[in-house]
Motif scaffolding. Structure first.
Motif, PDB file in Angstrom:
ATOM      1  N   ALA A 101     -35.676   7.270  11.330  1.00 22.72           N
ATOM      2  CA  ALA A 101     -34.214   7.171  11.350  1.00 22.72           C
ATOM      3  C   ALA A 101     -33.621   7.621  10.019  1.00 22.72           C
ATOM      4  CB  ALA A 101     -33.793   5.738  11.666  1.00 22.72           C
ATOM      5  N   LEU A 102     -34.241   7.212   8.910  1.00 25.14           N
ATOM      6  CA  LEU A 102     -33.729   7.597   7.587  1.00 25.14           C
ATOM      7  C   LEU A 102     -33.885   9.098   7.349  1.00 25.14           C
ATOM      8  CD1 LEU A 102     -34.914   4.700   5.231  1.00 25.14           C
ATOM      9  CD2 LEU A 102     -32.605   5.163   6.084  1.00 25.14           C
ATOM     10  N   TYR A 103     -34.981   9.667   7.839  1.00 32.06           N
ATOM     11  CA  TYR A 103     -35.158  11.126   7.686  1.00 32.06           C
ATOM     12  C   TYR A 103     -34.018  11.876   8.368  1.00 32.06           C
ATOM     13  CZ  TYR A 103     -36.617  15.819   8.871  1.00 32.06           C
ATOM     14  OH  TYR A 103     -36.635  17.180   9.062  1.00 32.06           O
ATOM     15  N   LEU A 104     -33.720  11.510   9.608  1.00 36.91           N
ATOM     16  CA  LEU A 104     -32.643  12.198  10.332  1.00 36.91           C
ATOM     17  C   LEU A 104     -31.281  11.916   9.706  1.00 36.91           C
ATOM     18  CD1 LEU A 104     -33.849  11.682  14.005  1.00 36.91           C
ATOM     19  CD2 LEU A 104     -33.695  13.853  12.771  1.00 36.91           C
ATOM     20  N   THR A 105     -31.151  10.779   9.029  1.00 39.74           N
ATOM     21  CA  THR A 105     -29.893  10.450   8.355  1.00 39.74           C
ATOM     22  C   THR A 105     -29.684  11.334   7.132  1.00 39.74           C
ATOM     23  OG1 THR A 105     -30.022   8.149   9.102  1.00 39.74           O
ATOM     24  CG2 THR A 105     -28.566   8.610   7.245  1.00 39.74           C
ATOM     25  N   VAL A 106     -30.686  11.386   6.243  1.00 36.35           N
ATOM     26  CA  VAL A 106     -30.522  12.144   4.990  1.00 36.35           C
ATOM     27  C   VAL A 106     -30.650  13.650   5.212  1.00 36.35           C
ATOM     28  CG1 VAL A 106     -31.315  10.214   3.584  1.00 36.35           C
ATOM     29  CG2 VAL A 106     -32.970  11.910   4.336  1.00 36.35           C
ATOM     30  N   ALA A 107     -31.391  14.055   6.259  1.00 34.65           N
ATOM     31  CA  ALA A 107     -31.587  15.485   6.529  1.00 34.65           C
ATOM     32  C   ALA A 107     -30.661  15.988   7.627  1.00 34.65           C
ATOM     33  CB  ALA A 107     -33.044  15.750   6.916  1.00 34.65           C
ATOM     34  N   ALA A 108     -29.603  15.233   7.941  1.00 40.21           N
ATOM     35  CA  ALA A 108     -28.709  15.609   9.039  1.00 40.21           C
ATOM     36  C   ALA A 108     -28.111  16.993   8.834  1.00 40.21           C
ATOM     37  CB  ALA A 108     -27.601  14.563   9.183  1.00 40.21           C
ATOM     38  N   TYR A 109     -27.767  17.333   7.587  1.00 40.98           N
ATOM     39  CA  TYR A 109     -27.125  18.627   7.324  1.00 40.98           C
ATOM     40  C   TYR A 109     -28.042  19.802   7.671  1.00 40.98           C
ATOM     41  CZ  TYR A 109     -23.992  21.909   4.938  1.00 40.98           C
ATOM     42  OH  TYR A 109     -23.130  22.944   4.649  1.00 40.98           O
ATOM     43  N   PRO A 110     -29.276  19.888   7.116  1.00 39.07           N
ATOM     44  CA  PRO A 110     -30.138  21.011   7.488  1.00 39.07           C
ATOM     45  C   PRO A 110     -30.647  20.944   8.926  1.00 39.07           C
ATOM     46  CG  PRO A 110     -31.282  19.527   5.995  1.00 39.07           C
ATOM     47  CD  PRO A 110     -29.854  19.096   6.020  1.00 39.07           C
ATOM     48  N   VAL A 111     -30.922  19.731   9.442  1.00 36.13           N
ATOM     49  CA  VAL A 111     -31.398  19.625  10.829  1.00 36.13           C
ATOM     50  C   VAL A 111     -30.332  20.139  11.789  1.00 36.13           C
ATOM     51  CG1 VAL A 111     -31.971  17.975  12.659  1.00 36.13           C
ATOM     52  CG2 VAL A 111     -33.032  17.747  10.413  1.00 36.13           C
ATOM     53  N   ASN A 112     -29.077  19.774  11.545  1.00 32.48           N
ATOM     54  CA  ASN A 112     -27.974  20.272  12.365  1.00 32.48           C
ATOM     55  C   ASN A 112     -27.873  21.794  12.271  1.00 32.48           C
ATOM     56  OD1 ASN A 112     -25.371  20.246  13.814  1.00 32.48           O
ATOM     57  ND2 ASN A 112     -24.479  20.633  11.807  1.00 32.48           N
ATOM     58  N   GLY A 113     -28.003  22.325  11.047  1.00 33.42           N
ATOM     59  CA  GLY A 113     -27.918  23.781  10.869  1.00 33.42           C
ATOM     60  C   GLY A 113     -29.050  24.529  11.536  1.00 33.42           C
ATOM     61  N   PHE A 114     -30.218  23.906  11.610  1.00 27.07           N
ATOM     62  CA  PHE A 114     -31.382  24.548  12.228  1.00 27.07           C
ATOM     63  C   PHE A 114     -31.314  24.526  13.752  1.00 27.07           C
ATOM     64  CE2 PHE A 114     -35.894  23.910  13.710  1.00 27.07           C
ATOM     65  CZ  PHE A 114     -36.249  25.245  13.652  1.00 27.07           C
ATOM     66  N   LEU A 115     -30.877  23.388  14.326  1.00 27.89           N
ATOM     67  CA  LEU A 115     -30.954  23.214  15.775  1.00 27.89           C
ATOM     68  C   LEU A 115     -29.695  23.611  16.528  1.00 27.89           C
ATOM     69  CD1 LEU A 115     -32.770  19.748  16.001  1.00 27.89           C
ATOM     70  CD2 LEU A 115     -33.756  22.016  16.355  1.00 27.89           C
ATOM     71  N   PHE A 116     -28.533  23.389  15.929  1.00 29.97           N
ATOM     72  CA  PHE A 116     -27.296  23.508  16.697  1.00 29.97           C
ATOM     73  C   PHE A 116     -26.369  24.582  16.133  1.00 29.97           C
ATOM     74  CE2 PHE A 116     -28.693  19.037  17.133  1.00 29.97           C
ATOM     75  CZ  PHE A 116     -28.977  19.056  18.487  1.00 29.97           C
TER      76      PHE A 116
END
Length: 661
Positions: free
Chosen positions: A443-458
């Motif tokens: 949960a913390l990984y997806l919280t702090v990495a939300a910016y790059p994860v969002n840019g990669f997937l969506f």
């Protein structure tokens, strides 16, 4: 049933559940690229009402059926087991048809209520899945009661494969053929129907395959009791209703969000609501009667009368003398509409400008008006981010935590039945500790990495990109409480108190509903997310309080400092890499999504590795508890321990003595 058989069955179901959930989450990534955030809003509205009604349609009967089939077959009462299965099957066929009819009937009214009348097609497209899924659930419960898990696991996987293929391919085909986004969303929703057909096919295959064995079992039982439907259903519903209400927690939360968010995020003056085939409409704070009911053009585009709607929205329509052209003005929007030609607004092709059939009433696509409502459009995008991106990612941290802790919960039930209070205390604490230690870092990984994860997937515009990252981060952080809520509910069920999670969920849902209306006006979408977290916290707290009345929980004890410091280290590493990425990205000639993908992987490697190593050295976990983790995790630990990256595990003295013996 042997212990190995039980563990094998649990492993099959866990793997199938993990694969199905990952596929289900994964399908939303291409869907969001194809249909955009506003399209995902329509998909979310249709899927959430379907998910909630599906749970109501089955009423927890599959779980109750599994228990009853297991009990009957264990003592050789095969006829009673078969009668119970047939009664449950008939129940599923009836409730499935009732819920299908209900969805078809309420589709226009519910879509109108949510302020997304375009969602009507998607709701009706997903409704036929209701005819089969209750039956599939009953057959899964039947096979699980026989301790035969392969049909359930395989049907779940086949269901998701067909669902994903249809949900991605059909919208692409429909858009290529010239249909609009509303129809494409309906195509995506139809994926649930093809998935249900695939799952039903698998279950029927296994049922027919086992039919000869079933007949032999029935022949061996010479005497049996004829059970009435009343006897079967009363016993079944006593077991199933508490399970149903507990299982409704998350679907109800998502249903509340998709039902209320557009209303809460859209100011009164921009609310616009129609239903196909009905002349009553709501525009702003006005209730008007249209001269002609909205209709579907070529089963594709929702058409509404131009002049009364324009007037209600504060616009002005002026015709030329021959009534071939209409000049439309509203604020900064000034456009000439030509009868018989497609309308373009902001370079978007919306559909035809035409007279309604057999009338001289000019009509335009509904999107001609909704595209002008900027706050409404923003709310559509925001709800699409919440339902299409954030909720799909928020489902990931739960997978591992629930899979690990669920294997411990049956042990709690067994210890409770033996009145072994010490084992109940130890294993209840262990279940919560394992869920916490494994779920929090995800949960913390997806919280702090939300910016790059969002840019990669969506795919997001510059205006929505940062908002999407914040929404994902806030919602994923709240899954920490969801993990503890679900695990503690499982423990209470293991203790035989299925009624308590049901009551606690009911209280939590009331908190969620009231929280949406109290917090959304103050904080917008973040208020809605906060209400979700508040719901999880309330249910979690009530569950833990109830468990503590049975046994003294020691979840982390003295290990909390090590766990907290390790979690802070994970967050610090992740945020540092995100900050560095913001500085470095403009200097590197690389596609943005590729850069964000690499950045997401780097954050995962360093932050999660830092968390794991710190957890051991700071004594946030007892190294002896490694034996409760999956074999893959144990092998990874021993490899790290060999090189002194983590402390080495030494078996307790009693274990060493037994090995020598």
């Amino acid at each position: 049933m042997s212990k190995n058989s039980f563990l094998k069955g649990t492993l099959i179901l866990t793997l199938a559940a993990v694969i199905s959930r990952v596929l289900g989450v994964g399908q939303r990534v291409p869907l969001q690229h194809i249909m955009g955030n506003d399209g995902m809003t329509l998909y979310t509205i249709s899927y959430n009402i379907y998910s909630m009604l599906l749970i109501i349609a089955t009423l927890g009967v599959p779980s109750a059926l599994s228990k009853q089939i297991s009990e009957y077959t264990a003592i050789g009462q095969y006829h009673e087991a078969y009668q119970t299965y047939k009664a449950a099957r008939n129940f599923a066929l009836v409730t499935g048809f009732v819920m299908f009819a209900l969805m078809m009937i309420i589709a226009p009214y519910y879509a109108k209520y949510t302020l997304a009348p375009q969602a009507e097609l998607a709701i009706r497209a997903i409704a036929p899945a209701m005819l089969l899924f209750p039956l599939i659930a009953i057959m899964r419960g039947y096979f699980q009661g026989l301790q035969f898990m392969q049909p359930t696991g395989l049907s779940q996987i086949m269901e998701q494969i067909l669902r994903v293929i249809t949900a991605v391919a059909l919208p692409l085909v429909l858009l290529h053929l010239g249909y609009n986004k509303d129809v494409a969303v309906a195509g995506a929703s139809f994926g649930a129907v093809t998935g249900s057909i695939a799952a039903c096919g698998v279950m029927i295959y296994f049922y027919k395959k086992r039919r000869p064995e079933q007949k032999r079992e029935l022949a061996t039982q010479k005497r049996y009791k004829k059970l009435t439907y009343r006897q079967i259903y009363s016993k079944m519903l006593r077991l199933s209703l508490p399970i149903t209400l507990s299982a409704l927690a998350v679907p109800l939360i998502y249903f509340i969000d998709s039902s209320t968010s557009l209303r809460l995020l859209t100011p009164q003056e921009e609310r616009i609501s129609f239903a196909v085939g009905h002349k009553e409409a709501t525009i702003g704070n006005k209730e008007i009667i249209l001269p002609v009911a909205p209709y579907l053009h070529n089963n594709n585009t929702t058409m509404v009368p131009l002049e009364p709607v324009a007037e209600a929205m504060g616009g002005k329509v002026t015709w030329d003398k021959n009534r071939k052209y209409a000049f439309y003005e509203r604020g900064k929007v000034k456009i000439t509409l030509t009868l018989g030609e497609n309308i373009k607004l902001d370079s978007k092709s919306l559909g035809p400008f035409q007279y309604a059939e057999n009338t001289n009433i000019p009509c335009v696509p509904l999107r001609f008006f909704t595209e002008q409502l900027h706050t409404y459009k923003e709310a559509m995008d925001t709800l699409g981010i919440l339902g299409g991106s954030a909720q799909s990612l928020a489902g990931l941290p739960i997978i591992l935590a629930i899979a690990l802790s669920s294997s411990i919960i049956p042990v709690v039930s067994s210890a409770h039945s033996r009145d072994d209070e010490r084992e109940v205390q130890r294993m209840s604490s262990m279940a919560l500790r394992v869920a916490l230690i494994t779920g929090v870092p995800a949960a913390l990984y997806l919280t702090v990495a939300a910016y790059p994860v969002n840019g990669f997937l969506f795919s997001n515009t510059e205006e929505t990109y940062s908002k999407a990252a914040w929404i994902i981060g806030f919602l994923c952080f709240g899954t920490i409480f969801q993990i503890l809520m679900m695990t503690s509910s499982g423990i209470l069920q293991g203790l035989g108190r299925t009624d308590l999670p049901m009551r606690h969920v009911a209280i939590g849902i009331l908190v969620k509903w009231g929280g949406n209306y109290a917090l959304a006006p103050l904080f917008g979408i973040y208020g809605i997310i906060a209400a979700t977290s508040l719901c999880f916290i309330v249910v979690m707290a009530l569950n833990l309080r109830a468990i503590s009345q049975y046994t003294r929980l020691i979840i982390l004890g003295e290990k909390w400092r090590g766990f907290l410091l390790s979690s802070l280290l994970l967050s610090a590493i992740g945020l540092s890499i995100v900050w560095l990425g913001l500085k470095v990205q403009p200097l590197i000639p690389m596609p943005a999504f590729l850069f964000f993908g690499i950045e997401s992987a780097v954050i995962a490697i360093f932050s999660l590795a830092g968390y794991g190593i710190a957890l051991f050295w700071l004594k946030g976990i007892d190294v002896q508890e490694i034996r409760y983790f999956p074999r893959v995790a144990q092998k990874a630990y021993h490899l790290l321990a060999r090189y002194r990256i983590v402390p080495e595990y030494t078996a307790p003295v009693n274990q060493q003595s037994s090995r020598r013996g």
